[in-house]
Design an enzyme around this catalytic site. Structure first.
Site, PDB file in Angstrom:
ATOM      1  N   ASP A 217     -23.396  -8.163 -13.531  1.00 28.23           N
ATOM      2  CA  ASP A 217     -23.031  -8.327 -12.124  1.00 28.23           C
ATOM      3  C   ASP A 217     -21.937  -9.376 -11.981  1.00 28.23           C
ATOM      4  O   ASP A 217     -21.588 -10.059 -12.937  1.00 28.23           O
ATOM      5  CB  ASP A 217     -24.267  -8.687 -11.272  1.00 28.23           C
ATOM      6  CG  ASP A 217     -25.027  -9.905 -11.808  1.00 28.23           C
ATOM      7  OD1 ASP A 217     -24.568 -10.526 -12.772  1.00 28.23           O
ATOM      8  OD2 ASP A 217     -26.097 -10.219 -11.248  1.00 28.23           O
TER       9      ASP A 217
ATOM     10  N   ASN B  77     -35.702 -14.008  -4.705  1.00 30.81           N
ATOM     11  CA  ASN B  77     -36.149 -12.981  -3.754  1.00 30.81           C
ATOM     12  C   ASN B  77     -36.528 -11.675  -4.447  1.00 30.81           C
ATOM     13  O   ASN B  77     -36.727 -10.661  -3.790  1.00 30.81           O
ATOM     14  CB  ASN B  77     -35.058 -12.711  -2.703  1.00 30.81           C
ATOM     15  CG  ASN B  77     -33.832 -12.020  -3.299  1.00 30.81           C
ATOM     16  OD1 ASN B  77     -33.687 -11.939  -4.517  1.00 30.81           O
ATOM     17  ND2 ASN B  77     -32.958 -11.537  -2.445  1.00 30.81           N
TER      18      ASN B  77
ATOM     19  N   HIS C 213     -34.642 -10.034  -6.701  1.00 25.83           N
ATOM     20  CA  HIS C 213     -33.542  -9.129  -7.072  1.00 25.83           C
ATOM     21  C   HIS C 213     -33.342  -9.123  -8.590  1.00 25.83           C
ATOM     22  O   HIS C 213     -33.821  -9.985  -9.318  1.00 25.83           O
ATOM     23  CB  HIS C 213     -32.242  -9.473  -6.316  1.00 25.83           C
ATOM     24  CG  HIS C 213     -31.508 -10.689  -6.767  1.00 25.83           C
ATOM     25  ND1 HIS C 213     -30.606 -11.346  -5.961  1.00 25.83           N
ATOM     26  CD2 HIS C 213     -31.512 -11.384  -7.925  1.00 25.83           C
ATOM     27  CE1 HIS C 213     -30.085 -12.360  -6.613  1.00 25.83           C
ATOM     28  NE2 HIS C 213     -30.618 -12.417  -7.811  1.00 25.83           N
TER      29      HIS C 213
ATOM     30  N   GLU D 221     -30.437  -6.029  -4.424  1.00 26.41           N
ATOM     31  CA  GLU D 221     -31.189  -6.813  -3.454  1.00 26.41           C
ATOM     32  C   GLU D 221     -32.321  -5.985  -2.831  1.00 26.41           C
ATOM     33  O   GLU D 221     -32.146  -4.771  -2.626  1.00 26.41           O
ATOM     34  CB  GLU D 221     -30.252  -7.257  -2.322  1.00 26.41           C
ATOM     35  CG  GLU D 221     -29.109  -8.142  -2.766  1.00 26.41           C
ATOM     36  CD  GLU D 221     -29.519  -9.596  -2.912  1.00 26.41           C
ATOM     37  OE1 GLU D 221     -30.659  -9.880  -3.336  1.00 26.41           O
ATOM     38  OE2 GLU D 221     -28.682 -10.455  -2.599  1.00 26.41           O
TER      39      GLU D 221
HETATM   40  C1  GLP Z   1     -28.467 -14.434  -9.913  1.00 30.84           C
HETATM   41  C2  GLP Z   1     -27.853 -13.247 -10.684  1.00 30.84           C
HETATM   42  C3  GLP Z   1     -28.876 -12.567 -11.559  1.00 30.84           C
HETATM   43  C4  GLP Z   1     -29.775 -13.603 -12.158  1.00 30.84           C
HETATM   44  C5  GLP Z   1     -30.650 -14.137 -11.053  1.00 30.84           C
HETATM   45  C6  GLP Z   1     -31.537 -15.297 -11.447  1.00 30.84           C
HETATM   46  O1  GLP Z   1     -28.020 -14.488  -8.611  1.00 30.84           O
HETATM   47  N1  GLP Z   1     -27.203 -12.285  -9.872  1.00 30.84           N
HETATM   48  O2  GLP Z   1     -28.226 -11.781 -12.538  1.00 30.84           O
HETATM   49  O3  GLP Z   1     -30.575 -13.037 -13.159  1.00 30.84           O
HETATM   50  O4  GLP Z   1     -29.897 -14.430  -9.889  1.00 30.84           O
HETATM   51  O5  GLP Z   1     -30.793 -16.457 -11.719  1.00 30.84           O
HETATM   52  P1  GLP Z   1     -31.444 -17.725 -12.419  1.00 30.84           P
HETATM   53  O6  GLP Z   1     -31.815 -17.289 -13.793  1.00 30.84           O
HETATM   54  O7  GLP Z   1     -30.357 -18.780 -12.432  1.00 30.84           O
HETATM   55  O8  GLP Z   1     -32.635 -18.103 -11.617  1.00 30.84           O
END
Ligand code: GLP
Length: 241
Positions: free
Chosen positions: A69, A137, A139, A144
Site C-alpha cells: 500500500d 481499526n 484494516h 478500510e
Molecule cells: C498502516 C498500513 C498497514 C499497516 C497498519 C499497521 O496504516 N497501511 O499496512 O500494516 O497500518 O501499522 P503498525 O504496524 O504501525 O501498527
C-alpha cells in the site's frame, strides 16, 4: 481458539515466529512473489529475515516484491511513506534488485494509470506470500472497514481513524486522506498469509476478529487455509503467563 491463530508471549517472540513461517515459504519457493506490509509491527520480523539471510543464506533476493500500500501524495523519498519504511528496513539491506520491487508511486500525476499498472503487475505475478499487519481499526493494507474496493489494486478514501493513527509516521506534517492498496480479494489469493498483531492497542480489533465476525478486513483470512495470525498476549487480550 482456531488452529490458525498463534499467541506468543510478547512482540519479540511473535516477530521470530512470523519470520520462521515466512522464511520457510521463501526457502522453498524459487520464483516467489511476496507483499510485505510497512508499519512498525513487522519490522522485527524483517530484521530476523535479514539475520537469516546473512547467517544462514536465506535467499531473500531471488523473490519479487509488490508494495502492499501507499499514501497518496507521498513519494518513495518522503518520510512516512510505505516505501520509505520498507526500503531501509528491508529492500536495501536485503539487496533486492530494484527491478524486482513493484511499488505504487504516491506522487504520480495520474492515479488511475498508476493503479492500473499495479493491477497489471498483480495479474502477471500473482501473490504467493503476504506478510500483513493490522490497523487499530482492523484494516489490512489500506482496506478500510466498510469502504469497498474494486479489482486487485484500489484507491481508497482513508478513515478518520487511519488518518489519526497515521500521524505517528508523519512527525507533525499533515496526513494524507487517500491511500492505494492491494485489495483483500488479491491478498486472499496468496497461498500463504502471515498476519501479525502485537500490543494492547490492537486488542479491540483482534477481539472482534477472534469473535469470528467478518466485519473487519483483517478477519477476512480466518477461513483461508494458508493464513496464520501471529499475535502476542497483549493483542490477544490474554493474561501474562
Ligand atoms: C498502516 C498500513 C498497514 C499497516 C497498519 C499497521 O496504516 N497501511 O499496512 O500494516 O497500518 O501499522 P503498525 O504496524 O504501525 O501498527
Amino acid at each position: 481458539m482456531k488452529s490458525n491463530i498463534i499467541v506468543c508471549k510478547n512482540h519479540q517472540e511473535a516477530s521470530l515466529r512470523a519470520a520462521e513461517l515466512t522464511s520457510d515459504v521463501i526457502a522453498r519457493t524459487p520464483h516467489l512473489t511476496a507483499t510485505f506490509a510497512a508499519g512498525n509491527t513487522p519490522l522485527d520480523c524483517y530484521r530476523e529475515l535479514l539475520r537469516r539471510q546473512k547467517e544462514e543464506g536465506l535467499l531473500l533476493d531471488r523473490a519479487r516484491y509488490i508494495g502492499l500500500d501507499e499514501w497518496v501524495g507521498l513519494g518513495p523519498n518522503d518520510a512516512g511513506s510505505c516505501f520509505a519504511i520498507m526500503n531501509p528496513n528491508y529492500y536495501l539491506p536485503a539487496d533486492i534488485p530494484v527491478e524486482n520491487i513493484y511499488a505504487f508511486d504516491g506522487l504520480t500525476s495520474n492515479l488511475d494509470v498508476e493503479a492500473a499498472r499495479m493491477q497489471e503487475t498483480l495479474s502477471r505475478y500473482p501473490l504467493d506470500l503476504a506478510v500483513l499487519g493490522i490497523g487499530v481499526n482492523g484494516h489490512v493494507g489500506f482496506n478500510e472497514p466498510g469502504i469497498p474496493t474494486t479489482g486487485d489494486f484500489s484507491l481508497v478514501s482513508l478513515s478518520e481513524s487511519t488518518q489519526t493513527v497515521g500521524r505517528k509516521y508523519f512527525a507533525g506534517n499533515s496526513t494524507p486522506t487517500e491511500g492505494a492498496t492491494i485489495t483483500l480479494q488479491a491478498l486472499k489469493r496468496a497461498k500463504t498469509v502471515v498476519i501479525i498483531a502485537t500490543g494492547a492497542n490492537k486488542r479491540e480489533a483482534v477481539s472482534t476478529i477472534l469473535s469470528g465476525s467478518d466485519q473487519l478486513p483483517a478477519g477476512a483470512f480466518l477461513d483461508h487455509p494458508g493464513a496464520i495470525y501471529v499475535l502476542d498476549e497483549d493483542a490477544a487480550g490474554q493474561e501474562k503467563r
